[in-house]
Write a protein that holds these residues in place. Structure first.
Motif, PDB file in Angstrom:
ATOM      1  N   LEU A 158      35.934  29.363 -14.760  1.00 43.95           N
ATOM      2  CA  LEU A 158      36.315  29.243 -16.159  1.00 43.95           C
ATOM      3  C   LEU A 158      36.120  30.608 -16.803  1.00 43.95           C
ATOM      4  CD1 LEU A 158      34.804  25.830 -17.293  1.00 43.95           C
ATOM      5  CD2 LEU A 158      37.158  26.366 -16.764  1.00 43.95           C
ATOM      6  N   HIS A 159      37.186  31.183 -17.312  1.00 48.35           N
ATOM      7  CA  HIS A 159      37.137  32.488 -17.966  1.00 48.35           C
ATOM      8  C   HIS A 159      37.099  32.261 -19.470  1.00 48.35           C
ATOM      9  CE1 HIS A 159      39.319  36.129 -19.574  1.00 48.35           C
ATOM     10  NE2 HIS A 159      38.186  36.605 -19.109  1.00 48.35           N
ATOM     11  N   VAL A 160      36.015  32.704 -20.122  1.00 47.57           N
ATOM     12  CA  VAL A 160      35.875  32.535 -21.565  1.00 47.57           C
ATOM     13  C   VAL A 160      36.709  33.602 -22.263  1.00 47.57           C
ATOM     14  CG1 VAL A 160      34.284  32.528 -23.514  1.00 47.57           C
ATOM     15  CG2 VAL A 160      33.582  31.527 -21.350  1.00 47.57           C
ATOM     16  N   LEU A 161      37.647  33.174 -23.096  1.00 53.97           N
ATOM     17  CA  LEU A 161      38.521  34.089 -23.826  1.00 53.97           C
ATOM     18  C   LEU A 161      37.837  34.612 -25.084  1.00 53.97           C
ATOM     19  CD1 LEU A 161      41.798  32.008 -23.483  1.00 53.97           C
ATOM     20  CD2 LEU A 161      41.118  34.002 -22.132  1.00 53.97           C
ATOM     21  N   GLY A 162      36.970  33.793 -25.688  1.00 52.32           N
ATOM     22  CA  GLY A 162      36.267  34.228 -26.881  1.00 52.32           C
ATOM     23  C   GLY A 162      35.538  33.086 -27.553  1.00 52.32           C
ATOM     24  N   ALA A 163      34.701  33.441 -28.531  1.00 57.01           N
ATOM     25  CA  ALA A 163      33.913  32.457 -29.273  1.00 57.01           C
ATOM     26  C   ALA A 163      34.233  32.567 -30.760  1.00 57.01           C
ATOM     27  CB  ALA A 163      32.427  32.686 -29.052  1.00 57.01           C
ATOM     28  N   SER A 164      34.145  31.428 -31.449  1.00 54.46           N
ATOM     29  CA  SER A 164      34.443  31.389 -32.868  1.00 54.46           C
ATOM     30  C   SER A 164      33.594  30.326 -33.540  1.00 54.46           C
ATOM     31  CB  SER A 164      35.929  31.085 -33.065  1.00 54.46           C
ATOM     32  OG  SER A 164      36.223  31.001 -34.436  1.00 54.46           O
ATOM     33  N   GLY A 165      33.550  30.366 -34.872  1.00 54.04           N
ATOM     34  CA  GLY A 165      32.778  29.396 -35.638  1.00 54.04           C
ATOM     35  C   GLY A 165      33.537  28.135 -35.981  1.00 54.04           C
ATOM     36  N   THR A 166      34.870  28.166 -35.852  1.00 51.62           N
ATOM     37  CA  THR A 166      35.677  26.985 -36.143  1.00 51.62           C
ATOM     38  C   THR A 166      36.718  26.784 -35.051  1.00 51.62           C
ATOM     39  OG1 THR A 166      37.338  28.189 -37.429  1.00 51.62           O
ATOM     40  CG2 THR A 166      35.450  27.313 -38.654  1.00 51.62           C
ATOM     41  N   LEU A 195      22.212  20.779 -43.692  1.00 54.82           N
ATOM     42  CA  LEU A 195      21.328  20.083 -42.759  1.00 54.82           C
ATOM     43  C   LEU A 195      21.967  19.826 -41.397  1.00 54.82           C
ATOM     44  CD1 LEU A 195      19.804  17.432 -45.187  1.00 54.82           C
ATOM     45  CD2 LEU A 195      18.791  19.583 -44.447  1.00 54.82           C
ATOM     46  N   ARG A 196      23.277  20.054 -41.287  1.00 52.42           N
ATOM     47  CA  ARG A 196      23.977  19.807 -40.029  1.00 52.42           C
ATOM     48  C   ARG A 196      23.707  20.925 -39.029  1.00 52.42           C
ATOM     49  NH1 ARG A 196      29.595  18.817 -42.878  1.00 52.42           N
ATOM     50  NH2 ARG A 196      28.962  17.033 -44.115  1.00 52.42           N
ATOM     51  N   ALA A 197      23.774  20.568 -37.758  1.00 51.34           N
ATOM     52  CA  ALA A 197      23.617  21.565 -36.701  1.00 51.34           C
ATOM     53  C   ALA A 197      24.862  22.446 -36.668  1.00 51.34           C
ATOM     54  CB  ALA A 197      23.418  20.873 -35.361  1.00 51.34           C
ATOM     55  N   ARG A 198      24.655  23.762 -36.567  1.00 53.11           N
ATOM     56  CA  ARG A 198      25.788  24.682 -36.506  1.00 53.11           C
ATOM     57  C   ARG A 198      26.303  24.754 -35.079  1.00 53.11           C
ATOM     58  NH1 ARG A 198      24.071  29.892 -39.957  1.00 53.11           N
ATOM     59  NH2 ARG A 198      22.760  30.161 -38.142  1.00 53.11           N
ATOM     60  N   LYS A 199      27.590  24.991 -34.947  1.00 51.46           N
ATOM     61  CA  LYS A 199      28.224  24.983 -33.638  1.00 51.46           C
ATOM     62  C   LYS A 199      29.081  26.222 -33.457  1.00 51.46           C
ATOM     63  CE  LYS A 199      28.491  19.959 -33.660  1.00 51.46           C
ATOM     64  NZ  LYS A 199      27.496  19.846 -34.694  1.00 51.46           N
ATOM     65  N   ARG A 200      29.362  26.550 -32.211  1.00 51.99           N
ATOM     66  CA  ARG A 200      30.314  27.593 -31.857  1.00 51.99           C
ATOM     67  C   ARG A 200      31.345  26.979 -30.911  1.00 51.99           C
ATOM     68  NH1 ARG A 200      28.422  29.278 -35.575  1.00 51.99           N
ATOM     69  NH2 ARG A 200      27.352  31.247 -35.957  1.00 51.99           N
ATOM     70  N   TYR A 201      32.528  27.529 -30.934  1.00 54.12           N
ATOM     71  CA  TYR A 201      33.620  27.012 -30.128  1.00 54.12           C
ATOM     72  C   TYR A 201      34.102  28.112 -29.194  1.00 54.12           C
ATOM     73  CZ  TYR A 201      33.244  23.454 -33.631  1.00 54.12           C
ATOM     74  OH  TYR A 201      32.738  22.476 -34.443  1.00 54.12           O
ATOM     75  N   LEU A 202      34.099  27.820 -27.889  1.00 55.10           N
ATOM     76  CA  LEU A 202      34.500  28.784 -26.885  1.00 55.10           C
ATOM     77  C   LEU A 202      35.881  28.413 -26.360  1.00 55.10           C
ATOM     78  CD1 LEU A 202      31.204  28.989 -24.785  1.00 55.10           C
ATOM     79  CD2 LEU A 202      31.895  30.440 -26.670  1.00 55.10           C
ATOM     80  N   ALA A 203      36.827  29.340 -26.470  1.00 58.74           N
ATOM     81  CA  ALA A 203      38.148  29.152 -25.882  1.00 58.74           C
ATOM     82  C   ALA A 203      38.060  29.647 -24.442  1.00 58.74           C
ATOM     83  CB  ALA A 203      39.194  29.938 -26.661  1.00 58.74           C
ATOM     84  N   ALA A 222      39.374  29.637 -33.451  1.00 61.17           N
ATOM     85  CA  ALA A 222      39.383  29.841 -31.996  1.00 61.17           C
ATOM     86  C   ALA A 222      40.788  29.635 -31.442  1.00 61.17           C
ATOM     87  CB  ALA A 222      38.402  28.893 -31.314  1.00 61.17           C
ATOM     88  N   THR A 223      41.487  28.643 -31.950  1.00 61.43           N
ATOM     89  CA  THR A 223      42.854  28.376 -31.503  1.00 61.43           C
ATOM     90  C   THR A 223      43.792  29.494 -31.929  1.00 61.43           C
ATOM     91  OG1 THR A 223      42.432  26.012 -31.691  1.00 61.43           O
ATOM     92  CG2 THR A 223      44.726  26.691 -31.566  1.00 61.43           C
ATOM     93  N   GLU A 224      43.703  29.912 -33.186  1.00 61.83           N
ATOM     94  CA  GLU A 224      44.581  30.966 -33.692  1.00 61.83           C
ATOM     95  C   GLU A 224      44.337  32.297 -32.993  1.00 61.83           C
ATOM     96  OE1 GLU A 224      43.808  31.127 -37.846  1.00 61.83           O
ATOM     97  OE2 GLU A 224      45.046  29.382 -38.305  1.00 61.83           O
ATOM     98  N   LYS A 225      43.082  32.646 -32.825  1.00 58.85           N
ATOM     99  CA  LYS A 225      42.739  33.974 -32.321  1.00 58.85           C
ATOM    100  C   LYS A 225      42.910  34.101 -30.813  1.00 58.85           C
ATOM    101  CE  LYS A 225      39.134  37.447 -32.776  1.00 58.85           C
ATOM    102  NZ  LYS A 225      37.802  37.738 -33.297  1.00 58.85           N
ATOM    103  N   PHE A 226      42.519  33.079 -30.053  1.00 56.37           N
ATOM    104  CA  PHE A 226      42.464  33.214 -28.600  1.00 56.37           C
ATOM    105  C   PHE A 226      43.537  32.440 -27.841  1.00 56.37           C
ATOM    106  CE2 PHE A 226      38.056  33.618 -30.184  1.00 56.37           C
ATOM    107  CZ  PHE A 226      37.903  34.973 -29.935  1.00 56.37           C
TER     108      PHE A 226
END
Length: 120
Positions: free
Chosen positions: A91-99, A8-16, A103-107
């Motif tokens: 602001l340069h977006v490095l990438g998007a992730s679900g957690t 029931l929670r809203a899903r989110k994305r995280y942009l590095a 996002a921290t590990e990958k980008f």
């Protein structure tokens, strides 16, 4: 009050993202300019639907949270940002992730600050 079930929670994305600017900026400056840029580009209703939050910003890099259905609009509003505190910036977006962890590990793990060449 009980917590909502995960379904029931809203899903989110995280942009590095990285800040490329003439002068350093604080987290509060980033928050103010991101919301202002989104509001002027998308309007108040769509900006509210994007649910943009700056989770962390330090040393020129940071993580921003947005709604999973409004990632494209959020990225567009970040691209429209041209000034912070009257100084040229982007602001340069490095990438998007679900957690946040991914996002921290990958980008941001092996992050190198972008240094453009100055040609005279």
């Amino acid at each position: 009050m009980k917590r909502l079930l995960p379904s029931l929670r809203a899903r989110k994305r995280y942009l590095a993202f990285e800040l490329i600017s003439e002068e350093p900026a604080s987290r509060n400056d980033i928050v103010r300019e991101v919301i202002s840029s989104a509001s002027s580009l998308l309007g108040d209703v769509t900006t509210s639907d994007c649910d943009i939050k700056v989770l962390g910003f330090e040393g020129g890099i940071g993580i921003l949270q947005c709604s999973h259905t409004r990632v494209k609009e959020t990225r567009a509003s970040l691209a429209a940002l041209t000034r912070i505190n009257g100084k040229r910036a982007t602001l340069h977006v490095l990438g998007a992730s679900g957690t946040v962890k991914r996002a921290t590990e990958k980008f941001l793990q092996d992050y190198r600050l972008f240094e453009p060449e100055i040609q005279e």
